[in-house]
Design an enzyme around this catalytic site. Structure first.
Site, mmCIF file in Angstrom:
data_model
loop_
_atom_site.group_PDB
_atom_site.id
_atom_site.type_symbol
_atom_site.label_atom_id
_atom_site.label_comp_id
_atom_site.label_asym_id
_atom_site.label_seq_id
_atom_site.Cartn_x
_atom_site.Cartn_y
_atom_site.Cartn_z
ATOM 1 N N HIS A 295 1.627 5.103 -1.589
ATOM 2 C CA HIS A 295 2.749 4.323 -1.040
ATOM 3 C C HIS A 295 4.107 4.979 -1.285
ATOM 4 O O HIS A 295 4.663 5.552 -0.369
ATOM 5 C CB HIS A 295 2.769 2.862 -1.525
ATOM 6 C CG HIS A 295 1.555 2.090 -1.126
ATOM 7 N ND1 HIS A 295 1.180 1.941 0.183
ATOM 8 C CD2 HIS A 295 0.607 1.439 -1.868
ATOM 9 C CE1 HIS A 295 0.065 1.219 0.237
ATOM 10 N NE2 HIS A 295 -0.309 0.919 -0.997
ATOM 11 N N ARG B 248 0.815 -2.077 -12.958
ATOM 12 C CA ARG B 248 0.514 -3.496 -13.177
ATOM 13 C C ARG B 248 -0.816 -3.656 -13.919
ATOM 14 O O ARG B 248 -1.011 -4.613 -14.664
ATOM 15 C CB ARG B 248 0.430 -4.234 -11.837
ATOM 16 C CG ARG B 248 1.765 -4.450 -11.168
ATOM 17 C CD ARG B 248 1.615 -5.155 -9.827
ATOM 18 N NE ARG B 248 1.397 -4.234 -8.731
ATOM 19 C CZ ARG B 248 0.408 -4.315 -7.850
ATOM 20 N NH1 ARG B 248 -0.493 -5.253 -7.928
ATOM 21 N NH2 ARG B 248 0.307 -3.427 -6.878
ATOM 22 N N ARG C 238 -1.980 -11.129 -1.296
ATOM 23 C CA ARG C 238 -2.824 -10.727 -2.426
ATOM 24 C C ARG C 238 -3.700 -11.899 -2.888
ATOM 25 O O ARG C 238 -4.850 -11.695 -3.279
ATOM 26 C CB ARG C 238 -1.949 -10.215 -3.581
ATOM 27 C CG ARG C 238 -2.760 -9.469 -4.639
ATOM 28 C CD ARG C 238 -1.887 -8.915 -5.725
ATOM 29 N NE ARG C 238 -1.373 -9.958 -6.592
ATOM 30 C CZ ARG C 238 -0.985 -9.770 -7.856
ATOM 31 N NH1 ARG C 238 -1.062 -8.571 -8.389
ATOM 32 N NH2 ARG C 238 -0.520 -10.767 -8.587
ATOM 33 N N HIS D 194 -7.082 6.926 1.503
ATOM 34 C CA HIS D 194 -6.914 5.699 0.711
ATOM 35 C C HIS D 194 -7.453 4.495 1.474
ATOM 36 O O HIS D 194 -6.886 4.080 2.485
ATOM 37 C CB HIS D 194 -5.435 5.481 0.373
ATOM 38 C CG HIS D 194 -5.178 4.322 -0.533
ATOM 39 N ND1 HIS D 194 -5.431 4.383 -1.884
ATOM 40 C CD2 HIS D 194 -4.721 3.064 -0.304
ATOM 41 C CE1 HIS D 194 -5.118 3.217 -2.443
ATOM 42 N NE2 HIS D 194 -4.693 2.393 -1.491
ATOM 43 N N HIS E 6 -1.663 3.491 -7.304
ATOM 44 C CA HIS E 6 -0.666 2.823 -6.464
ATOM 45 C C HIS E 6 0.695 2.916 -7.156
ATOM 46 O O HIS E 6 0.795 2.623 -8.355
ATOM 47 C CB HIS E 6 -0.994 1.336 -6.318
ATOM 48 C CG HIS E 6 -2.204 1.022 -5.503
ATOM 49 N ND1 HIS E 6 -3.263 0.303 -5.978
ATOM 50 C CD2 HIS E 6 -2.503 1.299 -4.208
ATOM 51 C CE1 HIS E 6 -4.168 0.151 -5.029
ATOM 52 N NE2 HIS E 6 -3.745 0.747 -3.944
ATOM 53 N N ASP F 93 -5.988 2.087 3.974
ATOM 54 C CA ASP F 93 -5.686 1.102 2.942
ATOM 55 C C ASP F 93 -6.406 -0.232 3.151
ATOM 56 O O ASP F 93 -7.584 -0.353 2.840
ATOM 57 C CB ASP F 93 -4.160 0.938 2.845
ATOM 58 C CG ASP F 93 -3.712 0.228 1.575
ATOM 59 O OD1 ASP F 93 -4.565 -0.113 0.748
ATOM 60 O OD2 ASP F 93 -2.492 0.012 1.393
ATOM 61 N N HIS G 25 -5.295 1.846 -11.458
ATOM 62 C CA HIS G 25 -4.937 1.060 -10.270
ATOM 63 C C HIS G 25 -3.432 1.078 -10.004
ATOM 64 O O HIS G 25 -2.989 1.316 -8.881
ATOM 65 C CB HIS G 25 -5.432 -0.387 -10.422
ATOM 66 C CG HIS G 25 -5.037 -1.272 -9.284
ATOM 67 N ND1 HIS G 25 -3.801 -1.860 -9.198
ATOM 68 C CD2 HIS G 25 -5.709 -1.636 -8.173
ATOM 69 C CE1 HIS G 25 -3.728 -2.565 -8.066
ATOM 70 N NE2 HIS G 25 -4.871 -2.436 -7.434
ATOM 71 N N HIS H 259 -9.575 0.506 0.886
ATOM 72 C CA HIS H 259 -10.304 -0.515 0.130
ATOM 73 C C HIS H 259 -11.235 -1.170 1.146
ATOM 74 O O HIS H 259 -10.805 -2.054 1.905
ATOM 75 C CB HIS H 259 -9.365 -1.564 -0.463
ATOM 76 C CG HIS H 259 -8.203 -0.987 -1.215
ATOM 77 N ND1 HIS H 259 -8.338 -0.428 -2.461
ATOM 78 C CD2 HIS H 259 -6.892 -0.882 -0.903
ATOM 79 C CE1 HIS H 259 -7.147 -0.011 -2.875
ATOM 80 N NE2 HIS H 259 -6.264 -0.266 -1.947
ATOM 81 N N GLN I 73 -11.638 -4.966 1.975
ATOM 82 C CA GLN I 73 -10.545 -5.701 2.618
ATOM 83 C C GLN I 73 -10.695 -5.755 4.143
ATOM 84 O O GLN I 73 -9.964 -6.493 4.811
ATOM 85 C CB GLN I 73 -9.198 -5.099 2.200
ATOM 86 C CG GLN I 73 -8.906 -5.337 0.720
ATOM 87 C CD GLN I 73 -7.614 -4.713 0.243
ATOM 88 O OE1 GLN I 73 -6.774 -4.312 1.033
ATOM 89 N NE2 GLN I 73 -7.460 -4.609 -1.070
HETATM 90 ZN ZN ZN Z 1 -4.291 0.376 -1.787
#
Ligand code: ZN
Length: 435
Positions: free
Chosen positions: A271, A210, A89, A63, A234, A322, A207, A65, A68
Site C-alpha cells: 500500500h 497493528r 473490516r 498481494h 501492510h 488484494d 501482517h 487475500h 475475501q
Molecule cells: Zn492486504
C-alpha cells in the site's frame, strides 16, 4: 517435489513481448522442466505456431487475500456511519469467522481460477486466516491444495499476527489469525515446507504494525533474511494506523521499519497509500519494494498514493488484487495510471524513460511482482519459468491495434476476455475460445 516433465517446446507466436515491445517472428524454447532455454530468431522447427496470438509473460499478482473473494458484492450498501475501511473490516472479520475448510477451499479455488483466467500465473497469497479450530493452522494446507488444483504458481506469504491493534489483545474473529510468538511461527513454516507442491514456495510476513510489535517485526525479518525468504507487510494504508503508530512509538510505520532496519530488496511494503516522500525515498533507496493495489484501495476508499515519489524506482513496484473485489491485472495497471491522472489533472504519470506508459505498467505487473515474490518469472527470458499469457489478437476490443499500439490497447482498452490461455511452467490451460 520436482516439476513433472512435459515435452520440450518451441513456441512461435505472431507477436512476443520482449524487452518492452511486441516483436514478430520470435521463438521461445522451453525445456521439459518448464524453464525458458532460448528466446529469439532461433531457426528451430516450432512445436506450436500461434498465429493471431500474442505471447506475454504471465501476470504476477503480488498481494492477494483469496478468502475475501467471498465479500464480493457484500458490504456495498451504506447505512449511516458504515462507509469506511474499518466498517468493511468488520464484515471481513464476520466472513473470516464463518469459514470452514470446505468453504475456504471453494473461495480459494474460485479466486485462483479467476486469476488464471485474468492472465495471472503467479500469486503471492498474503495468508493470515490460519485456524479452523484454535491453533490448528488447518487453513494453510487448504490454500496449498486449492492453488495446486488450479495450477497457479503460489508464493504462500505466511503471516504473523499477534495483536488485535497496537498493544491490544486479539478480538473474537481475530483469534483465527493468531500466531502467538515467533517460535510457533517458524515451527509452522517448517511444517509446511514438505507439503509444498512443485509450483509453490513460502515467504515470511508480519501482517502490519497493528498485528506485531516492532521488535518482533525486526526479529522476524532478521530470521527471514537468514533463511533467504522474502518479507512482506501492510504499511500505511490508513491514516488511523499512522496516528496510532506515532502515538505508541513516536514514528509512523514506514519510519519505524526504517529505524529497525527492516528495508532491503527482500522487503515489500503493501500500500504505502499515505506514505510521505521523505520516508519513501529512504525506503526505496535501500532497494525495498512497494506493492500497490489500486482497485482495492479505490473500493475501500483508502486514498491515492504519492506515485511520483515512488517512480524514481519503478522496478521496485508491483501490483496486487488484494481484496479480490475485482480480479483483473489489466484493470490494476489501468487504475494505477488513471487514479493519478484524476488526482493530478494530467496524463502520462507511470512512464518509462521513453515516455511510454504501457511497457512500464506491464513491467510492474510482471517482473516487479516476480522480484517481490522471489520467483524467477515475470519475463520471457532465459532461465525464467515458462509462465505465459496468450492474448487473442482477433478480439474485438483489440481491433485496429498493431504491434506498436498493442501494449497500450491492452492496458487501456481490454479486460480478461482477451486472455485465451495461460501456461505455468510450460503447461498451457485454455480459458476461452477466440472472440
Ligand atoms: Zn492486504
Amino acid at each position: 517435489m520436482p516439476n513433472p516433465p512435459t515435452a520440450p517446446q518451441v513456441l512461435e507466436a505472431e507477436l512476443t513481448w520482449l524487452a518492452g515491445r511486441f516483436e514478430p517472428g520470435l521463438q521461445v524454447a522451453v525445456d521439459a522442466a518448464g524453464r525458458i532455454t532460448a528466446v529469439g530468431r532461433l531457426g528451430l522447427a516450432p512445436t506450436r505456431t500461434l498465429p493471431g496470438r500474442a505471447l506475454l509473460p504471465g501476470f504476477v499478482n503480488a498481494h492477494s487475500h483469496c478468502f475475501q473473494r467471498g465479500l464480493r458484492g457484500r458490504g456495498e450498501s451504506f447505512p449511516a456511519g458504515a462507509g469506511s475501511f474499518w466498517t468493511w473490516r468488520e464484515a471481513m472479520y464476520e466472513l473470516a469467522g464463518s469459514l470452514d475448510r470446505a468453504s475456504l477451499r471453494a473461495l480459494a479455488f474460485q479466486a485462483f481460477q479467476e486469476m488464471r483466467r485474468a492472465g495471472i500465473t503467479t500469486v503471492g497469497e498474503f495468508h493470515y486466516l490460519h485456524h479452523e479450530r484454535p491453533g490448528d493452522f488447518a487453513f494453510d494446507e487448504v490454500l496449498l491444495d486449492a492453488a495446486a488444483a488450479v495450477g497457479i504458481r503460489l508464493v504462500l506469504l505466511h503471516a504473523y499476527y499477534q495483536t488485535g491493534g497496537i498493544g491490544r489483545p486479539l478480538e473474537k474473529h481475530q483469534k483465527r489469525f493468531e500466531v502467538p510468538d515467533p517460535a510457533t511461527y517458524w515451527r509452522q513454516l517448517e511444517a509446511l515446507a514438505p507439503r509444498l507442491g512443485p509450483h509453490q514456495t513460502l515467504g515470511a510476513v508480519a501482517h502490519s504494525v497493528r498485528a506485531a510489535p516492532p521488535e518482533v517485526i525486526a526479529e522476524l525479518f532478521a530470521e527471514a533474511s537468514r533463511r533467504g525468504l522474502v518479507f512482506h507487510l501492510h504499511v500505511e494504508e490508513q491514516r488511523q494506523e499512522i496516528r496510532d503508530c506515532r502515538e505508541a512509538y513516536g514514528l509512523g510505520p514506514l519510519a519505524l521499519l526504517l529505524a529497525r532496519g527492516v528495508a532491503s530488496p527482500a522487503v515489500t511494503a503493501v500500500h504505502g497509500t499515505h506514505s510521505v516522500p521523505t520516508d519513501l525515498e529512504r525506503y526505496l533507496g535501500q532497494g525495498a519494494r512497494l506493492c500497490l493495489c489500486p482497485t482495492t484501495e479505490a473500493n475501500l476508499g483508502d486514498g491515492i498514493p504519492d506515485l511520483p515519489a515512488m517512480l524514481g524506482h519503478p522496478e521496485q513496484l508491483c501490483l496486487g488484487s488484494d481484496s479480490n473485489a475485482r480480479i483483473s491485472m489489466l484493470e490494476e495497471m489501468r487504475w494505477l495510471e488513471h487514479a493519478q491522472r484524476l488526482a493530478r489533472e494530467r496524463r502520462g504519470i507511470v512512464v518509462d524513460p521513453q515516455g511510454e506508459v504501457a511497457p512500464q505498467l506491464l513491467a510492474i505487473a510482471t517482473a516487479g511482482g516476480a522480484q517481490a515474490l522471489g520467483v524467477p518469472a515475470g519475463a520471457i527470458a532465459v532461465g525464467a519459468w515458462a509462465d505465459f499469457a496468450l492474448v487473442d489478437l482477433g478480439a474485438p476490443s483489440l481491433a485496429g491495434a498493431n504491434a506498436d499500439s498493442l501494449a497500450a490497447a491492452l492496458v487501456f482498452g481490454c479486460d480478461n476476455e482477451v486472455v485465451l490461455e495461460t501456461a505455468v511452467a510450460g503447461r498451457f490451460v485454455e480459458h476461452r475460445k477466440p472472440g
